[in-house]
Write a protein that holds these residues in place. Structure first.
Motif, PDB file in Angstrom:
ATOM      1  N   PHE A 113       1.431  -8.663  -1.013  1.00  0.00           N
ATOM      2  CA  PHE A 113       1.218  -8.824   0.432  1.00  0.00           C
ATOM      3  C   PHE A 113       0.122  -9.868   0.672  1.00  0.00           C
ATOM      4  O   PHE A 113       0.246 -10.753   1.508  1.00  0.00           O
ATOM      5  CB  PHE A 113       0.787  -7.507   1.074  1.00  0.00           C
ATOM      6  CG  PHE A 113       1.915  -6.535   1.361  1.00  0.00           C
ATOM      7  CD1 PHE A 113       3.246  -6.920   1.291  1.00  0.00           C
ATOM      8  CD2 PHE A 113       1.620  -5.215   1.735  1.00  0.00           C
ATOM      9  CE1 PHE A 113       4.271  -6.022   1.570  1.00  0.00           C
ATOM     10  CE2 PHE A 113       2.640  -4.311   2.029  1.00  0.00           C
ATOM     11  CZ  PHE A 113       3.961  -4.719   1.936  1.00  0.00           C
ATOM     12  N   TYR A 116       1.223 -13.328   0.169  1.00  0.00           N
ATOM     13  CA  TYR A 116       2.072 -13.777   1.278  1.00  0.00           C
ATOM     14  C   TYR A 116       1.217 -14.159   2.480  1.00  0.00           C
ATOM     15  O   TYR A 116       1.439 -15.191   3.117  1.00  0.00           O
ATOM     16  CB  TYR A 116       3.066 -12.669   1.644  1.00  0.00           C
ATOM     17  CG  TYR A 116       4.213 -13.172   2.484  1.00  0.00           C
ATOM     18  CD1 TYR A 116       5.370 -13.665   1.879  1.00  0.00           C
ATOM     19  CD2 TYR A 116       4.143 -13.166   3.871  1.00  0.00           C
ATOM     20  CE1 TYR A 116       6.419 -14.148   2.632  1.00  0.00           C
ATOM     21  CE2 TYR A 116       5.180 -13.646   4.635  1.00  0.00           C
ATOM     22  CZ  TYR A 116       6.328 -14.132   4.011  1.00  0.00           C
ATOM     23  OH  TYR A 116       7.365 -14.614   4.773  1.00  0.00           O
ATOM     24  N   ASP A 130       8.223 -15.728  -1.328  1.00  0.00           N
ATOM     25  CA  ASP A 130       8.117 -14.300  -1.031  1.00  0.00           C
ATOM     26  C   ASP A 130       8.243 -13.490  -2.312  1.00  0.00           C
ATOM     27  O   ASP A 130       9.320 -13.349  -2.867  1.00  0.00           O
ATOM     28  CB  ASP A 130       9.218 -13.908  -0.040  1.00  0.00           C
ATOM     29  CG  ASP A 130       9.096 -12.461   0.400  1.00  0.00           C
ATOM     30  OD1 ASP A 130       8.111 -11.799   0.035  1.00  0.00           O
ATOM     31  OD2 ASP A 130      10.000 -11.991   1.126  1.00  0.00           O
ATOM     32  N   ARG A 132       7.005 -10.355  -2.317  1.00  0.00           N
ATOM     33  CA  ARG A 132       6.766  -8.968  -1.901  1.00  0.00           C
ATOM     34  C   ARG A 132       7.818  -8.037  -2.503  1.00  0.00           C
ATOM     35  O   ARG A 132       8.962  -8.441  -2.726  1.00  0.00           O
ATOM     36  CB  ARG A 132       6.800  -8.876  -0.367  1.00  0.00           C
ATOM     37  CG  ARG A 132       5.636  -9.610   0.282  1.00  0.00           C
ATOM     38  CD  ARG A 132       5.764  -9.652   1.791  1.00  0.00           C
ATOM     39  NE  ARG A 132       6.959 -10.386   2.215  1.00  0.00           N
ATOM     40  CZ  ARG A 132       7.204 -10.721   3.478  1.00  0.00           C
ATOM     41  NH1 ARG A 132       6.352 -10.374   4.439  1.00  0.00           N
ATOM     42  NH2 ARG A 132       8.305 -11.372   3.789  1.00  0.00           N
ATOM     43  N   LYS A 161       4.093   1.453   2.195  1.00  0.00           N
ATOM     44  CA  LYS A 161       3.856   0.105   1.663  1.00  0.00           C
ATOM     45  C   LYS A 161       5.134  -0.547   1.157  1.00  0.00           C
ATOM     46  O   LYS A 161       5.191  -1.754   0.976  1.00  0.00           O
ATOM     47  CB  LYS A 161       2.865   0.174   0.492  1.00  0.00           C
ATOM     48  CG  LYS A 161       1.534   0.802   0.843  1.00  0.00           C
ATOM     49  CD  LYS A 161       0.491  -0.261   0.931  1.00  0.00           C
ATOM     50  CE  LYS A 161      -0.819   0.171   1.554  1.00  0.00           C
ATOM     51  NZ  LYS A 161      -1.013   1.583   1.791  1.00  0.00           N
ATOM     52  N   THR A 279      10.810  -4.592   5.017  1.00  0.00           N
ATOM     53  CA  THR A 279       9.595  -5.002   4.306  1.00  0.00           C
ATOM     54  C   THR A 279       8.794  -5.991   5.152  1.00  0.00           C
ATOM     55  O   THR A 279       7.582  -5.834   5.336  1.00  0.00           O
ATOM     56  CB  THR A 279       9.964  -5.666   2.952  1.00  0.00           C
ATOM     57  OG1 THR A 279      10.720  -4.734   2.184  1.00  0.00           O
ATOM     58  CG2 THR A 279       8.709  -6.075   2.185  1.00  0.00           C
ATOM     59  N   TYR A 284       5.108  -4.843   5.827  1.00  0.00           N
ATOM     60  CA  TYR A 284       4.124  -5.924   5.706  1.00  0.00           C
ATOM     61  C   TYR A 284       3.335  -6.085   6.993  1.00  0.00           C
ATOM     62  O   TYR A 284       2.104  -6.221   6.949  1.00  0.00           O
ATOM     63  CB  TYR A 284       4.820  -7.241   5.345  1.00  0.00           C
ATOM     64  CG  TYR A 284       3.899  -8.440   5.399  1.00  0.00           C
ATOM     65  CD1 TYR A 284       2.924  -8.637   4.419  1.00  0.00           C
ATOM     66  CD2 TYR A 284       3.997  -9.373   6.434  1.00  0.00           C
ATOM     67  CE1 TYR A 284       2.074  -9.726   4.470  1.00  0.00           C
ATOM     68  CE2 TYR A 284       3.152 -10.468   6.499  1.00  0.00           C
ATOM     69  CZ  TYR A 284       2.181 -10.636   5.513  1.00  0.00           C
ATOM     70  OH  TYR A 284       1.343 -11.711   5.572  1.00  0.00           O
ATOM     71  N   TRP A 287       0.651  -3.438   7.257  1.00  0.00           N
ATOM     72  CA  TRP A 287      -0.421  -3.727   6.305  1.00  0.00           C
ATOM     73  C   TRP A 287      -1.280  -4.880   6.816  1.00  0.00           C
ATOM     74  O   TRP A 287      -2.510  -4.834   6.789  1.00  0.00           O
ATOM     75  CB  TRP A 287       0.182  -4.073   4.935  1.00  0.00           C
ATOM     76  CG  TRP A 287      -0.839  -4.557   3.955  1.00  0.00           C
ATOM     77  CD1 TRP A 287      -1.616  -3.791   3.134  1.00  0.00           C
ATOM     78  CD2 TRP A 287      -1.243  -5.916   3.737  1.00  0.00           C
ATOM     79  NE1 TRP A 287      -2.465  -4.586   2.409  1.00  0.00           N
ATOM     80  CE2 TRP A 287      -2.265  -5.895   2.764  1.00  0.00           C
ATOM     81  CE3 TRP A 287      -0.840  -7.149   4.277  1.00  0.00           C
ATOM     82  CZ2 TRP A 287      -2.882  -7.055   2.302  1.00  0.00           C
ATOM     83  CZ3 TRP A 287      -1.458  -8.296   3.827  1.00  0.00           C
ATOM     84  CH2 TRP A 287      -2.466  -8.244   2.846  1.00  0.00           C
ATOM     85  N   ARG A 288      -0.614  -5.934   7.309  1.00  0.00           N
ATOM     86  CA  ARG A 288      -1.292  -7.150   7.755  1.00  0.00           C
ATOM     87  C   ARG A 288      -2.223  -6.871   8.941  1.00  0.00           C
ATOM     88  O   ARG A 288      -3.361  -7.359   8.970  1.00  0.00           O
ATOM     89  CB  ARG A 288      -0.230  -8.172   8.143  1.00  0.00           C
ATOM     90  CG  ARG A 288      -0.737  -9.506   8.597  1.00  0.00           C
ATOM     91  CD  ARG A 288       0.438 -10.437   8.848  1.00  0.00           C
ATOM     92  NE  ARG A 288       0.069 -11.534   9.708  1.00  0.00           N
ATOM     93  CZ  ARG A 288       0.030 -11.472  11.023  1.00  0.00           C
ATOM     94  NH1 ARG A 288       0.370 -10.345  11.646  1.00  0.00           N
ATOM     95  NH2 ARG A 288      -0.335 -12.512  11.731  1.00  0.00           N
TER      96      ARG A 288
END
Ligand code: GDP
Ligand code: MG
Length: 297
Positions: A113, A116, A130, A132, A161, A279, A284, A287-288
């Protein structure tokens, strides 16, 4: 499940783009040592629809996995290229409360992640690679008992995740009834512990066939898998990939024997885009957002 939903049915525009860029999917295998993770990877790459471009170790001779490693091959179906990467992980032992067992795996997912995010923030955004992890195949022991504490702890940490796909390992060691019972037990365990597994999405404008397919996959979860990259001979003389027993052969590619075919089709054909989309857009993004908040951006 019939074989005609997949690359051939995707819209032309998407097809043209993917022919140019190539589809790409990264899956990861996780679970206790000795449950057949490395063998399943070989089985995936040696599937009839797959044309491995890299030499693979013979299944039964692969040494115990000691480090996280990438195994990559290009596979092709109906003229469309797919680059499949599987991240093999060392198994963990049978201990509870050992965070050392999930730390490297969570770190791998988050590092990807992070890589990315760094590319998104860089100048040359058109060249984003990518890496991921789009799917995590989690191996559960074929005991027929409730989930172990370590499996619950592990999956709890993974499910927000990565797209979590739990599987019952070595399903050839169980009877059909035992598998059905294990599926029901595991499904209720997962629900009880609030662990979300990947659900094939159903959209308003889906046709009847796509809906039926998504429902069949949901019903079959957690998939009961058998791995075997070597061919054996059935009592009636066919050469198949499978595991031989005195009473007969459990065939990897026979949907009446195990769910390996369902799992493979879901990953590389029917739900590759759904796995990638969730994802990117959900896992993602969540998470971001947290990551940027933590950085004070
Ligand atoms: P890993 O530690 O999870 O990577 O497990 P391996 O793939 O190295 O396999 C461990 C052992 O289990 C090997 O002896 C395999 O031949 C065997 N094995 C792998 N998959 C299966 C399966 O589906 N059924 C049975 N009965 N044995 C399996
Ligand atoms: Mg291994």
């Amino acid at each position: 499940i019939t074989g005609h939903v997949g690359f051939s049915n995707i819209p032309n525009q998407v097809r043209r783009k993917s022919v140019k860029n190539g589809f790409q999917l990264t899956a990861m295998v996780v679970g206790e040592s000795g449950l057949g993770k490395s063998t399943l990877i070989n089985t995936l790459f040696n599937s009839t629809i797959c044309v491995p471009r890299v030499p693979l170790h013979p299944a039964e001779e692969r040494p115990t996995t000691v480090a996280i490693e990438n195994i990559q091959a290009d596979i092709e179906e109906k003229g469309i290229r797919l680059r499949l990467t599987v991240v093999d992980t060392p198994g963990f032992g049978d201990f509870v409360n050992n965070s050392a067992s999930w730390d490297p795996i969570l770190q791998t997912i988050e590092q990807r992640f992070e890589a990315y995010l760094a590319q998104e923030h860089s100048v040359r955004r058109s060249k984003i690679v990518d890496t991921r992890v789009h799917a995590c195949i989690y191996f559960i022991q074929p005991t027929g008992h409730s989930l172990k504490q370590i499996d619950i702890e592990f999956m709890r940490r993974l499910h927000d995740k990565v797209n979590l796909i739990p599987v019952i390992a070595k399903a050839d060691t169980m009877t059909e009834d035992e598998i059905a019972d294990a599926k029901a037990l595991i499904t209720s365990d997962l629900a009880f512990h609030g662990i979300r597994i990947f659900q094939p999405p159903i959209y308003d404008d889906d046709d009847a066939e796509s809906i039926a397919e998504a429902e069949a996959l949901a019903r079959a979860a957690p998939f009961a898998v058998v791995g075997a990259a070597r061919a054996v001979r059935t009592p009636d003389g066919r050469a198949v990939r499978g595991r031989a027993y005195p009473w007969g052969v459990v065939e990897v590619d026979n949907p009446a024997h195990c769910d390996f075919g369902l799992l493979r089709a879901m990953l590389v054909r029917t739900h590759m885009e759904a796995l990638r989309a969730r994802t990117a857009d959900v896992l993602y993004e969540t998470w971001r957002t947290q990551r940027l908040l933590a950085m004070g951006v």
